[in-house]
Write an enzyme that holds these catalytic residues in place. Sequence first.
Site, mmCIF file in Angstrom:
data_model
loop_
_atom_site.group_PDB
_atom_site.id
_atom_site.type_symbol
_atom_site.label_atom_id
_atom_site.label_comp_id
_atom_site.label_asym_id
_atom_site.label_seq_id
_atom_site.Cartn_x
_atom_site.Cartn_y
_atom_site.Cartn_z
ATOM 1 N N THR A 1 0.726 -1.273 -0.012
ATOM 2 C CA THR A 1 0.009 0.174 -0.103
ATOM 3 C C THR A 1 0.825 1.196 -0.044
ATOM 4 O O THR A 1 1.923 1.126 0.671
ATOM 5 C CB THR A 1 -0.925 -0.098 1.276
ATOM 6 O OG1 THR A 1 -1.554 1.178 1.457
ATOM 7 C CG2 THR A 1 -0.201 -0.623 2.592
ATOM 8 N N ASP A 2 0.369 2.379 -0.483
ATOM 9 C CA ASP A 2 0.936 3.633 -0.458
ATOM 10 C C ASP A 2 0.947 4.109 1.056
ATOM 11 O O ASP A 2 1.855 5.150 1.255
ATOM 12 C CB ASP A 2 0.284 4.448 -1.405
ATOM 13 C CG ASP A 2 -1.055 4.954 -1.017
ATOM 14 O OD1 ASP A 2 -1.611 4.400 -0.397
ATOM 15 O OD2 ASP A 2 -1.766 5.999 -1.528
ATOM 16 N N GLU A 3 0.301 3.482 1.892
ATOM 17 C CA GLU A 3 0.414 4.020 3.082
ATOM 18 C C GLU A 3 1.529 3.784 3.871
ATOM 19 O O GLU A 3 2.038 4.403 4.634
ATOM 20 C CB GLU A 3 -0.727 3.417 4.131
ATOM 21 C CG GLU A 3 -2.231 3.714 3.622
ATOM 22 C CD GLU A 3 -3.015 3.782 4.629
ATOM 23 O OE1 GLU A 3 -2.783 3.743 5.844
ATOM 24 O OE2 GLU A 3 -4.384 3.950 4.470
ATOM 25 N N TYR B 1 -1.647 -0.407 11.003
ATOM 26 C CA TYR B 1 -1.902 -0.893 9.877
ATOM 27 C C TYR B 1 -0.605 -0.651 8.942
ATOM 28 O O TYR B 1 -0.046 -1.493 8.524
ATOM 29 C CB TYR B 1 -2.950 -0.573 9.323
ATOM 30 C CG TYR B 1 -3.067 -0.921 7.889
ATOM 31 C CD1 TYR B 1 -3.322 -2.141 7.184
ATOM 32 C CD2 TYR B 1 -3.092 0.138 6.832
ATOM 33 C CE1 TYR B 1 -3.373 -2.515 5.930
ATOM 34 C CE2 TYR B 1 -3.249 0.030 5.509
ATOM 35 C CZ TYR B 1 -3.291 -1.316 5.082
ATOM 36 O OH TYR B 1 -3.430 -1.723 3.644
ATOM 37 N N LYS C 1 2.249 -3.378 7.458
ATOM 38 C CA LYS C 1 2.478 -3.533 5.902
ATOM 39 C C LYS C 1 3.919 -3.325 5.669
ATOM 40 O O LYS C 1 4.264 -4.059 4.761
ATOM 41 C CB LYS C 1 1.519 -2.659 5.060
ATOM 42 C CG LYS C 1 -0.050 -3.157 5.294
ATOM 43 C CD LYS C 1 -0.457 -4.340 4.676
ATOM 44 C CE LYS C 1 -0.249 -4.749 3.188
ATOM 45 N NZ LYS C 1 -0.742 -5.971 2.705
#
Length: 343
Positions: free
Chosen positions: A128-130, A153, A157
């Site tokens: 994810t870009d997060e 989260y 990741k």
Amino acid sequence: MKNVLVTGGAGFIGSNYVRMALERHPDWHVIVFDKLTYAGNPDNLKDISHAFAGRYSFVAGDIADREAVFGVIQTSNVSHIINFAADTHVDRSLMEPGQFIMTDVYGTYVLLEAAREFKISRFHQISTDEVYGDIAAPGRSSEEDKLHGSSPYSASKAGGDLMCLAYFRSFGVPVTITRGTNNIGPFQYPEKVVPVFITNAIDNLPLPMYGDGRQMRDYQFVMDHCDGIDIVVERGTPGQIYNVGSGVETANIDLAHEILRLLGKPQSLIRPVSDRPGHDRRYAVDNTKIRALGWQPANTFQESIAKTVEWYVANEWWWRKIKTGEYLEYYKKQYGGRELPAK
Ligand code: NAD
Ligand code: DAU
């Protein structure tokens, strides 16, 4: 026939990917391996089990369970692993971080161990870009940027990604990683902002808007993300990371306005609530690298949100049974007492 293990294939993106992969790759047998958490839903795969009966199978299991993972890979003679399995909702990670570490970090490690043991031809990690954290305009996160996850989260990741890269470098496991932006489209569990807003609006319920609503996200159509994943599985270079995002960011308040406009509902349904702790202000990715592999988004933001609204309007059978029991308890815990006075 290639035997492809798709973990987390009963979730939102995984199920859309499985449908695309079975259509695109007549030489694939897809085995979905999924724990069926609250977010995993056999309804997401209902049509697939009929349409592709001979090339599709389902195994219930936890990616953190070494015996179950090694067992399915050995018995099904798996050559490719595509890992969608994760705990995925930022707000839930703020309530209970432990499960995120178990699945997103430890579970990824177990899959990598299996990939190493059984000499898997490709291990693809859906990230994810997060993991980059937020970035001020006009900046864009590139694949080489440092990781700055803000929530349990995104930190989990990032841990999974680092484990993948370590298994590539130390053990030669042929790993690729895609880092996608926010997905929207059919079968998204109504805890993420778009299905919460659409399904609430249909029922004339308030749309809970965190903080000032000026946070920016790149809301891409799920099939565009799946296309990017498939291209990287087929043509990506082991050891490499690829951002997948449209490159167009939208503020949450504008997203809400558009959903209400499409549904013909009053803008007064928007209800400010207290902000998410640690809330990232803006995500934006540089997508040059995936474009160089031939990928480009097929849908504009307008098309993506319109198709998504249309799907939820036409598929009440799918989401109405979710928005009962356990979901309502979650909703109360998540949103209860957070309303702020309207501006
Ligand atoms: P989702 O929450 O809809 O589905 C997750 C799936 O994983 C469910 O089917 C669930 O049952 C399964 N699962 C959870 N824990 C498991 C475990 N321990 N073992 C086996 N299966 C397990 O998630 P999603 O939105 O489809 O996201 C899929 C992947 O894409 C995740 O890795 C997520 O981090 C990533 N991602 C999501 C988005 C997004 O906008 N939704 C964007 C970028 C990346
Ligand atoms: O960027 C990719 C990520 O996108 C994925 O890795 C995650 O799995 C996925 O959940 C998503 O994370 P976000 O936190 O960006 O998505 P969410 O839908 O939870 O929130 C999107 C934006 O909307 C965010 O700025 C918070 C805001 N929001 C969210 C909810 C649920 C609201 O204003 N109200 C809400 O009720």
